[in-house]
Design a protein around this motif. Structure first.
Motif, PDB file in Angstrom:
ATOM      1  N   ALA A 112       0.852  -1.196   0.000  1.00 24.55           N
ATOM      2  CA  ALA A 112       0.000   0.000   0.000  1.00 24.55           C
ATOM      3  C   ALA A 112       0.889   1.249   0.000  1.00 24.55           C
ATOM      4  N   TYR A 135       3.095   1.388  -3.505  1.00 23.90           N
ATOM      5  CA  TYR A 135       2.379   1.702  -4.751  1.00 23.90           C
ATOM      6  C   TYR A 135       1.473   2.927  -4.631  1.00 23.90           C
ATOM      7  N   ILE A 142      -4.487  -1.405  -9.790  1.00 21.60           N
ATOM      8  CA  ILE A 142      -4.023  -2.603 -10.521  1.00 21.60           C
ATOM      9  C   ILE A 142      -4.918  -2.794 -11.744  1.00 21.60           C
ATOM     10  N   VAL A 160       3.757  -1.292 -12.811  1.00 19.79           N
ATOM     11  CA  VAL A 160       4.681  -1.040 -11.686  1.00 19.79           C
ATOM     12  C   VAL A 160       5.885  -0.193 -12.106  1.00 19.79           C
ATOM     13  N   LEU A 214       2.683 -11.142  -2.340  1.00 16.59           N
ATOM     14  CA  LEU A 214       1.283 -11.574  -2.313  1.00 16.59           C
ATOM     15  C   LEU A 214       1.148 -13.100  -2.377  1.00 16.59           C
ATOM     16  N   ALA A 215       2.138 -13.751  -3.003  1.00 17.96           N
ATOM     17  CA  ALA A 215       2.104 -15.227  -3.036  1.00 17.96           C
ATOM     18  C   ALA A 215       2.255 -15.754  -1.607  1.00 17.96           C
ATOM     19  N   THR A 239      -6.397   0.891  -4.243  1.00 20.02           N
ATOM     20  CA  THR A 239      -6.557  -0.558  -4.080  1.00 20.02           C
ATOM     21  C   THR A 239      -6.983  -0.884  -2.659  1.00 20.02           C
TER      22      THR A 239
HETATM   23  P1  ADP Z   1       6.035  -6.972  -5.375  1.00 19.80           P
HETATM   24  O1  ADP Z   1       7.321  -7.373  -4.760  1.00 19.80           O
HETATM   25  O2  ADP Z   1       6.147  -6.782  -6.861  1.00 19.80           O
HETATM   26  O3  ADP Z   1       5.400  -5.799  -4.710  1.00 19.80           O
HETATM   27  P2  ADP Z   1       3.762  -8.590  -4.530  1.00 19.80           P
HETATM   28  O4  ADP Z   1       3.613 -10.062  -4.667  1.00 19.80           O
HETATM   29  O5  ADP Z   1       3.674  -8.031  -3.174  1.00 19.80           O
HETATM   30  O6  ADP Z   1       5.126  -8.264  -5.228  1.00 19.80           O
HETATM   31  O7  ADP Z   1       2.662  -7.931  -5.439  1.00 19.80           O
HETATM   32  C1  ADP Z   1       2.452  -8.416  -6.749  1.00 19.80           C
HETATM   33  C2  ADP Z   1       2.016  -7.273  -7.657  1.00 19.80           C
HETATM   34  O8  ADP Z   1       0.708  -6.833  -7.279  1.00 19.80           O
HETATM   35  C3  ADP Z   1       2.872  -6.047  -7.579  1.00 19.80           C
HETATM   36  O9  ADP Z   1       4.018  -6.169  -8.373  1.00 19.80           O
HETATM   37  C4  ADP Z   1       1.916  -4.991  -8.079  1.00 19.80           C
HETATM   38  O10 ADP Z   1       1.830  -5.033  -9.472  1.00 19.80           O
HETATM   39  C5  ADP Z   1       0.571  -5.453  -7.539  1.00 19.80           C
HETATM   40  N1  ADP Z   1       0.184  -4.792  -6.265  1.00 19.80           N
HETATM   41  C6  ADP Z   1       0.170  -5.371  -5.049  1.00 19.80           C
HETATM   42  N2  ADP Z   1      -0.308  -4.507  -4.130  1.00 19.80           N
HETATM   43  C7  ADP Z   1      -0.600  -3.379  -4.786  1.00 19.80           C
HETATM   44  C8  ADP Z   1      -1.153  -2.108  -4.397  1.00 19.80           C
HETATM   45  N3  ADP Z   1      -1.489  -1.862  -3.122  1.00 19.80           N
HETATM   46  N4  ADP Z   1      -1.343  -1.191  -5.365  1.00 19.80           N
HETATM   47  C9  ADP Z   1      -1.031  -1.442  -6.641  1.00 19.80           C
HETATM   48  N5  ADP Z   1      -0.497  -2.614  -7.080  1.00 19.80           N
HETATM   49  C10 ADP Z   1      -0.304  -3.565  -6.164  1.00 19.80           C
END
Ligand code: ADP
Length: 384
Positions: free
Chosen positions: A275, A278, A307, A325, A335-336, A359
């Motif tokens: 949060a 991004y 997103i 991104v 997120l995984a 988001t």
């Molecule tokens: P990363 O290390 O790229 O942040 P994550 O697995 O945490 O990896 O998130 C996967 C992708 O989800 C991010 O690369 C981004 O594209 C999207 N994402 C996750 N959270 C957000 C958010 N709060 N706002 C916008 N995009 C997000």
């Protein structure tokens, strides 16, 4: 006439040989499924000599777990249905059951009455084994793809902080005596931040591989959820240099509950990190906690880049990053890991997002009696 009879006899012999030496099992049964004839392959498959097979009901060679299904098929045959490529487990004498494909054709008499059935039996053991081998190979290929993506991502992501550490250390070594105290502490800070980033990356990789191999186990502790969330926010606000306002709100009563602090931290920490990462510096980030009698809901809302809809369904795959991104750093592992941790806690996670607007991630965790050992008092944790 004699020549015609001889021709017929030769034809009969030819069919007899085809029947006899066919690679698949052939049986002929009466209308009520008593075995009348069997070829060599059927003898071998059922492990019973032909003279002993004759007269036996076919159903005794069907494995017990498939017998009901066999009787249903038998009824269907009586009603004129076809059996083709039907898979069933057959039970040979003194051996383990094996998978077989069966096709049946009807034998009629000259009045068109059904007088029996011809059964073609194909042993599927080899095919099943090669299906299994194919599946195993497929899994191994996936695993090896995942491994090389791990290696690529980690080595790529390590390069920048390593360069920063290297360059800053070199500057400090060679030019420290020309530098202001402020500049020196800036370089030291850069080294620390890069080191922390590398540490975190390594942690992520380890946690994800633990989760993949099912080693992410639940360990219950009594957590004061409000203190837990506020502590986490304070940590982020500190490391983020208070560039964002992080607001916290709580609904519902008693926020103390039994949960796994490490897993909860993985979830909320990754969601908060994203949060903040991004969103623009002035964008507000909100964390809501809602405690109900049977579930806890966490909602983390930002006003960031959002997103794209076409990326939303793949966010929880390892290494997946949305198209927008740009140069913002990341590995696509956070997120995984969040998803795996939510799964261990038997909860659910959803995302709502609009590009350029913001988001919201919502995590719902059921409240369960997670303490397995009732005599063991759970440790009280506010922050870990
Ligand atoms: P990363 O290390 O790229 O942040 P994550 O697995 O945490 O990896 O998130 C996967 C992708 O989800 C991010 O690369 C981004 O594209 C999207 N994402 C996750 N959270 C957000 C958010 N709060 N706002 C916008 N995009 C997000």
């Amino acid at each position: 006439m004699a020549a015609a009879r001889q021709g017929l006899e030769l034809e009969r012999q030819r069919y007899q040989e085809l029947f006899e030496f066919a690679p698949d099992g052939y049986l002929v049964t009466s209308a009520n499924l008593g075995i009348q004839e069997a070829n060599h392959a059927a003898e071998t498959l059922l492990n019973v000599r032909r003279d002993r097979l004759v007269g036996k009901p076919l159903s005794i060679f069907v494995a017990s777990e498939d017998r009901d299904a066999f009787h249903l098929q038998q009824q269907g045959l009586g009603e004129g249905q076809q059996i083709k490529d039907w898979e069933v487990r057959l039970q040979p004498r003194d051996r383990k059951p094996f998978p077989a494909a069966i096709a049946v054709s009807t034998i009629y008499d000259s009045q068109g009455q059904v007088v029996g059935w011809r059964w073609l039996i194909r042993d599927l053991t080899g095919r099943k084994r090669s299906d299994q081998t194919r599946q195993q190979l497929e899994q191994e290929r996936e695993l090896s793809k995942l491994k090389s993506r791990f290696i690529n991502t980690v080595s790529h992501e390590y390069r920048t902080p390593l360069n920063v550490i290297h360059a800053s250390a070199e500057l400090l070594e060679k030019r420290a005596h020309h530098m202001s105290e402020e500049k020196k502490s800036l370089l030291l800070q850069k080294i620390q931040v890069s080191g922390q980033y590398m540490n975190r990356l390594l942690d992520d990789v380890l946690i994800y591989s633990q989760a993949e191999s099912g080693e992410l186990k639940y360990s219950a502790a009594l957590i004061d959820l409000e203190l837990f969330c506020k502590g986490l926010i304070a940590e982020h606000q500190f490391s983020n240099g208070s560039k964002h306002a992080i607001n916290f709100t709580r609904q519902g009563k008693s926020p103390s509950t039994c949960l796994d602090a490490r897993l909860l931290r993985q979830i909320l920490d990754n969601l908060l990190t994203n949060a903040l990462k991004y969103s623009p510096p002035n964008g507000a980030v909100n964390m809501e906690l809602n405690c109900e009698s049977d579930k806890i809901t966490f909602r983390i809302r930002d006003q960031g880049i959002g997103i794209p809809p076409e990326d939303q369904h793949r966010l929880f795959e390892p290494f997946y990053r949305a198209k927008n991104v740009k140069t913002l750093p990341g590995t696509g592992l956070g997120l995984a890991i969040v998803k795996k941790a939510v799964e261990v806690l038997e909860g659910a996670i959803t995302v709502e997002s609009e590009v350029g607007v913001g988001t919201t991630f919502t995590v719902i965790l059921p409240i369960k009696n997670w303490v397995k050992d009732k005599n063991k008092k759970p440790e009280i944790i506010a922050m870990q």
